[in-house]
Scaffold this motif. Structure first.
Motif, PDB file in Angstrom:
ATOM      1  N   ASP A 295     -69.994 -17.901  12.153  1.00 57.57           N
ATOM      2  CA  ASP A 295     -70.632 -15.613  12.531  1.00 57.57           C
ATOM      3  C   ASP A 295     -69.464 -15.138  12.867  1.00 57.57           C
ATOM      4  O   ASP A 295     -68.593 -15.398  13.142  1.00 57.57           O
ATOM      5  N   ILE A 296     -69.732 -14.008  12.146  1.00 54.29           N
ATOM      6  CA  ILE A 296     -68.316 -13.114  12.316  1.00 54.29           C
ATOM      7  C   ILE A 296     -67.851 -12.331  14.005  1.00 54.29           C
ATOM      8  O   ILE A 296     -66.812 -12.345  13.966  1.00 54.29           O
ATOM      9  N   LEU A 297     -68.504 -12.394  13.932  1.00 54.19           N
ATOM     10  CA  LEU A 297     -68.658 -11.765  15.659  1.00 54.19           C
ATOM     11  C   LEU A 297     -67.809 -13.218  16.383  1.00 54.19           C
ATOM     12  O   LEU A 297     -67.050 -12.553  17.553  1.00 54.19           O
ATOM     13  N   ALA A 298     -68.537 -14.505  16.870  1.00 51.57           N
ATOM     14  CA  ALA A 298     -67.331 -15.236  17.411  1.00 51.57           C
ATOM     15  C   ALA A 298     -66.499 -15.302  16.790  1.00 51.57           C
ATOM     16  O   ALA A 298     -65.345 -15.362  18.052  1.00 51.57           O
ATOM     17  N   GLN A 299     -66.246 -15.058  15.333  1.00 54.45           N
ATOM     18  CA  GLN A 299     -64.772 -14.965  15.261  1.00 54.45           C
ATOM     19  C   GLN A 299     -64.293 -14.794  15.631  1.00 54.45           C
ATOM     20  O   GLN A 299     -62.707 -14.774  15.929  1.00 54.45           O
ATOM     21  N   ARG A 300     -64.445 -13.338  15.325  1.00 55.80           N
ATOM     22  CA  ARG A 300     -64.069 -12.157  16.151  1.00 55.80           C
ATOM     23  C   ARG A 300     -63.705 -12.461  17.273  1.00 55.80           C
ATOM     24  O   ARG A 300     -62.238 -12.108  17.601  1.00 55.80           O
ATOM     25  N   LEU A 301     -64.145 -12.751  17.981  1.00 56.43           N
ATOM     26  CA  LEU A 301     -63.811 -13.115  19.945  1.00 56.43           C
ATOM     27  C   LEU A 301     -63.247 -14.232  19.916  1.00 56.43           C
ATOM     28  O   LEU A 301     -62.171 -14.427  20.802  1.00 56.43           O
ATOM     29  N   THR A 302     -63.350 -15.037  19.477  1.00 58.03           N
ATOM     30  CA  THR A 302     -62.309 -16.060  19.318  1.00 58.03           C
ATOM     31  C   THR A 302     -60.983 -16.478  19.090  1.00 58.03           C
ATOM     32  O   THR A 302     -60.030 -17.507  19.399  1.00 58.03           O
ATOM     33  N   GLY A 303     -60.854 -15.197  18.259  1.00 60.13           N
ATOM     34  CA  GLY A 303     -59.280 -14.909  17.667  1.00 60.13           C
ATOM     35  C   GLY A 303     -58.288 -15.906  16.469  1.00 60.13           C
ATOM     36  O   GLY A 303     -57.881 -15.806  15.716  1.00 60.13           O
ATOM     37  N   ALA A 304     -60.455 -16.797  15.719  1.00 62.44           N
ATOM     38  CA  ALA A 304     -60.548 -17.361  14.670  1.00 62.44           C
ATOM     39  C   ALA A 304     -59.972 -15.991  13.243  1.00 62.44           C
ATOM     40  O   ALA A 304     -58.962 -16.188  12.034  1.00 62.44           O
ATOM     41  N   ILE A 305     -60.756 -14.697  13.705  1.00 60.84           N
ATOM     42  CA  ILE A 305     -60.030 -13.735  12.972  1.00 60.84           C
ATOM     43  C   ILE A 305     -60.151 -12.393  13.400  1.00 60.84           C
ATOM     44  O   ILE A 305     -60.306 -12.488  14.762  1.00 60.84           O
ATOM     45  N   GLY A 306     -59.185 -11.424  12.990  1.00 59.33           N
ATOM     46  CA  GLY A 306     -58.870 -10.299  13.525  1.00 59.33           C
ATOM     47  C   GLY A 306     -57.415 -10.448  14.191  1.00 59.33           C
ATOM     48  O   GLY A 306     -57.033 -11.221  14.459  1.00 59.33           O
ATOM     49  N   ASN A 307     -57.592  -8.547  14.722  1.00 59.39           N
ATOM     50  CA  ASN A 307     -56.351  -9.401  15.630  1.00 59.39           C
ATOM     51  C   ASN A 307     -56.913  -7.786  16.880  1.00 59.39           C
ATOM     52  O   ASN A 307     -55.726  -7.359  17.280  1.00 59.39           O
ATOM     53  N   ALA A 308     -57.822  -8.015  17.767  1.00 60.63           N
ATOM     54  CA  ALA A 308     -57.738  -7.744  19.098  1.00 60.63           C
ATOM     55  C   ALA A 308     -56.880  -8.048  19.875  1.00 60.63           C
ATOM     56  O   ALA A 308     -56.553  -7.364  20.565  1.00 60.63           O
ATOM     57  N   HIS A 310     -53.616  -9.247  19.621  1.00 60.49           N
ATOM     58  CA  HIS A 310     -52.849  -8.218  19.375  1.00 60.49           C
ATOM     59  C   HIS A 310     -52.370  -6.697  19.672  1.00 60.49           C
ATOM     60  O   HIS A 310     -51.706  -6.467  20.627  1.00 60.49           O
ATOM     61  N   ALA A 311     -53.940  -6.272  19.276  1.00 62.23           N
ATOM     62  CA  ALA A 311     -53.859  -4.775  20.275  1.00 62.23           C
ATOM     63  C   ALA A 311     -53.768  -4.656  21.411  1.00 62.23           C
ATOM     64  O   ALA A 311     -53.095  -3.908  21.578  1.00 62.23           O
ATOM     65  N   LEU A 312     -53.471  -5.429  22.469  1.00 69.15           N
ATOM     66  CA  LEU A 312     -53.746  -5.299  23.970  1.00 69.15           C
ATOM     67  C   LEU A 312     -52.575  -6.565  24.584  1.00 69.15           C
ATOM     68  O   LEU A 312     -52.528  -6.552  25.757  1.00 69.15           O
ATOM     69  N   GLY A 313     -51.575  -7.175  23.335  1.00 70.92           N
ATOM     70  CA  GLY A 313     -50.483  -7.728  23.971  1.00 70.92           C
ATOM     71  C   GLY A 313     -50.829  -9.161  24.509  1.00 70.92           C
ATOM     72  O   GLY A 313     -50.265  -9.078  25.673  1.00 70.92           O
ATOM     73  N   LEU A 314     -52.047  -9.292  24.091  1.00 68.66           N
ATOM     74  CA  LEU A 314     -52.648 -10.917  24.684  1.00 68.66           C
ATOM     75  C   LEU A 314     -52.302 -11.252  23.309  1.00 68.66           C
ATOM     76  O   LEU A 314     -52.261 -11.324  22.229  1.00 68.66           O
ATOM     77  N   ARG A 315     -53.027 -13.504  23.244  1.00 66.14           N
ATOM     78  CA  ARG A 315     -52.653 -13.975  22.752  1.00 66.14           C
ATOM     79  C   ARG A 315     -53.926 -13.779  21.553  1.00 66.14           C
ATOM     80  O   ARG A 315     -54.709 -13.516  22.095  1.00 66.14           O
ATOM     81  N   PRO A 316     -53.736 -14.567  20.712  1.00 70.05           N
ATOM     82  CA  PRO A 316     -54.530 -14.682  19.491  1.00 70.05           C
ATOM     83  C   PRO A 316     -56.092 -14.909  20.186  1.00 70.05           C
ATOM     84  O   PRO A 316     -57.468 -14.326  19.848  1.00 70.05           O
ATOM     85  N   ASP A 317     -55.997 -16.443  20.687  1.00 70.29           N
ATOM     86  CA  ASP A 317     -57.044 -16.521  21.928  1.00 70.29           C
ATOM     87  C   ASP A 317     -56.977 -16.778  23.059  1.00 70.29           C
ATOM     88  O   ASP A 317     -58.214 -17.226  23.987  1.00 70.29           O
ATOM     89  N   TRP A 318     -57.243 -15.259  23.841  1.00 67.32           N
ATOM     90  CA  TRP A 318     -56.995 -15.161  24.816  1.00 67.32           C
ATOM     91  C   TRP A 318     -58.733 -14.908  25.182  1.00 67.32           C
ATOM     92  O   TRP A 318     -59.574 -15.284  26.197  1.00 67.32           O
ATOM     93  N   ALA A 319     -59.395 -14.731  24.186  1.00 71.15           N
ATOM     94  CA  ALA A 319     -61.462 -14.608  24.858  1.00 71.15           C
ATOM     95  C   ALA A 319     -61.687 -15.690  24.985  1.00 71.15           C
ATOM     96  O   ALA A 319     -62.250 -16.331  26.322  1.00 71.15           O
ATOM     97  N   LEU A 320     -61.324 -16.825  24.390  1.00 72.26           N
ATOM     98  CA  LEU A 320     -61.729 -18.525  24.376  1.00 72.26           C
ATOM     99  C   LEU A 320     -61.149 -18.681  25.746  1.00 72.26           C
ATOM    100  O   LEU A 320     -61.793 -19.355  26.056  1.00 72.26           O
ATOM    101  N   SER A 321     -59.465 -18.649  25.761  1.00 74.13           N
ATOM    102  CA  SER A 321     -59.406 -18.957  27.250  1.00 74.13           C
ATOM    103  C   SER A 321     -59.853 -18.720  28.885  1.00 74.13           C
ATOM    104  O   SER A 321     -60.150 -19.386  29.533  1.00 74.13           O
ATOM    105  N   VAL A 322     -60.585 -17.250  28.379  1.00 70.97           N
ATOM    106  CA  VAL A 322     -61.611 -15.679  29.630  1.00 70.97           C
ATOM    107  C   VAL A 322     -62.071 -16.939  29.751  1.00 70.97           C
ATOM    108  O   VAL A 322     -62.811 -18.121  30.503  1.00 70.97           O
ATOM    109  N   ILE A 323     -63.374 -17.886  28.134  1.00 70.09           N
ATOM    110  CA  ILE A 323     -64.425 -18.237  28.723  1.00 70.09           C
ATOM    111  C   ILE A 323     -63.970 -19.916  29.338  1.00 70.09           C
ATOM    112  O   ILE A 323     -64.917 -20.605  30.305  1.00 70.09           O
TER     113      ILE A 323
END
Length: 365
Positions: A295-308, A310-323
């Motif tokens: 699931d590409i949306l889940a991959q992006r959210l959890t930091g498996a792919i994409g650079n969200a 990095h753009a925010l100055g956070l770790r790749p798995d930042w959203a995973l840590s939030v959840i």
């Protein structure tokens, strides 16, 4: 003391001849001024993110002038200072909501988890005092702010994470409707129910007493306040019900300083991540064992792919840590204001858009 423009590209020759001291979280360097003479000094201050240079006749003058400004411009990113609006029990016409401090606190926890920061909570009785502390630099974020033009001029107001509504709590089928004198409820109830008999009260205690004694058949107030009243008085209200009638919608948001746009972006996207996690079925219980099923949306959210991240100055798995720390939006709602909370508010307009509510967010990508 004369301040020179920042020279990041040309400062390497200084570092070769400099002496360095760590002072109050900043590296202080001093060097002979190469083109004037060894009696003059060139002092530089740098943090992890920024570097500043000043010319001075003495290092002490540079310290005195520079450090206060640097401390104000570069807050400690290891701690998130959060102003939480916790409405007082004595509700008045100026109050837009009931006490939603539990929900507001969870939003702050989520933002702190995104940044990997510790959290310091300060409760404020009204929104204006929380905004004043934010503008003064005493707080990094304020949770529980009603978006208004005045607020948006002096602070960054993020997307709504809760929609409050003017509603009716009914304890009898017929009779007068109570409302706070001068409130929006008083002004709007006559338009919504043209032949209603309306009683206005200056004091909330008197208004609630009239409701308990059935001198009023219903109470018009923000939905969050009605839930609080129902939870407080319980069986004394009998079979009290919150009717389907909704008079207005009043959003609730988080605010950040205009001088810290990156924190504002992190707060905005944290709320988006909470909503997206609910829509994807990612919960506090399963997010750490989430299996990548393509699931590409889940991959992006959890930091498996994409650079969200990095753009925010956070770790790749930042959203995973939030959840993992707070759960998704639905979980937060349920335990703070919903089915598992004392005030037991329905999801209603706070349901996801696919379920008929107003809650929608741009996907993290």
């Amino acid at each position: 003391m004369e301040a020179l423009s920042v020279r990041k590209k040309d400062s390497s020759f200084l570092k070769k001849r400099s002496k360095k001291l760590l002072l109050n979280g900043y590296w202080l360097q001093w060097h002979p001024w190469p083109w004037i003479g060894s009696k003059s000094l060139f002092a530089s201050f740098s943090s992890e993110k920024e570097e500043f240079f000043f010319a001075s006749a003495g290092v002490l003058a540079a310290i005195a002038c520079a450090l206060p400004a640097l401390a104000a411009r570069t807050p400690d990113r290891g701690t998130l200072r959060c102003a939480v609006v916790a409405e007082q029990d004595d509700w008045t016409k100026a109050d837009q909501h009931g006490d939603l401090s539990a929900l507001n606190t969870e939003i702050c926890r989520a933002v702190a988890a995104a940044r990997g920061a510790s959290l310091v909570i300060t409760n404020f009785p009204v929104e204006q005092s929380a905004l004043n502390a934010l503008r003064a630099g005493k707080e990094d974020i304020a949770a529980g702010i009603t978006p208004t033009p005045e607020a948006s001029v002096t602070a960054h107001i993020g997307p709504p994470y809760f929609y409050d509504m003017l509603a009716l709590l009914r304890v009898a089928p017929n009779g007068p409707i109570c409302a706070a004198d001068g409130s929006d409820a008083e002004a709007l109830i006559g338009r919504a129910i043209p032949h209603a008999q309306l009683f206005s009260f200056q004091e909330e205690g008197e208004m609630e007493s009239a409701l308990l004694t059935r001198h009023c058949a219903a109470l018009a107030a923000p939905l969050s306040r009605l839930g609080q009243i129902r939870a407080t008085y319980g069986a004394k209200l009998g079979a009290a019900t919150i009717t389907p009638l909704r008079l207005t919608v009043t959003p609730l948001s988080a605010a950040t300083s205009l001088s810290d746009p990156k924190l504002g972006a992190v707060a905005d996207w944290t709320i988006a991540a909470l909503l997206q996690a609910e829509s994807l079925g990612l919960t506090q219980a399963n997010v750490r064992t989430w299996h990548d099923d393509g699931d590409i949306l889940a991959q992006r959210l959890t930091g498996a792919i994409g650079n969200a991240g990095h753009a925010l100055g956070l770790r790749p798995d930042w959203a995973l840590s939030v959840i993992a720390n707070t759960g998704n939006y639905g979980e937060i709602y349920a335990r703070t204001v919903g089915a598992n909370a004392p005030i037991r508010l329905p999801r209603g307009q706070n349901a996801l858009w696919r379920d008929g509510g107003l809650m929608a967010a741009s996907p993290v990508q």
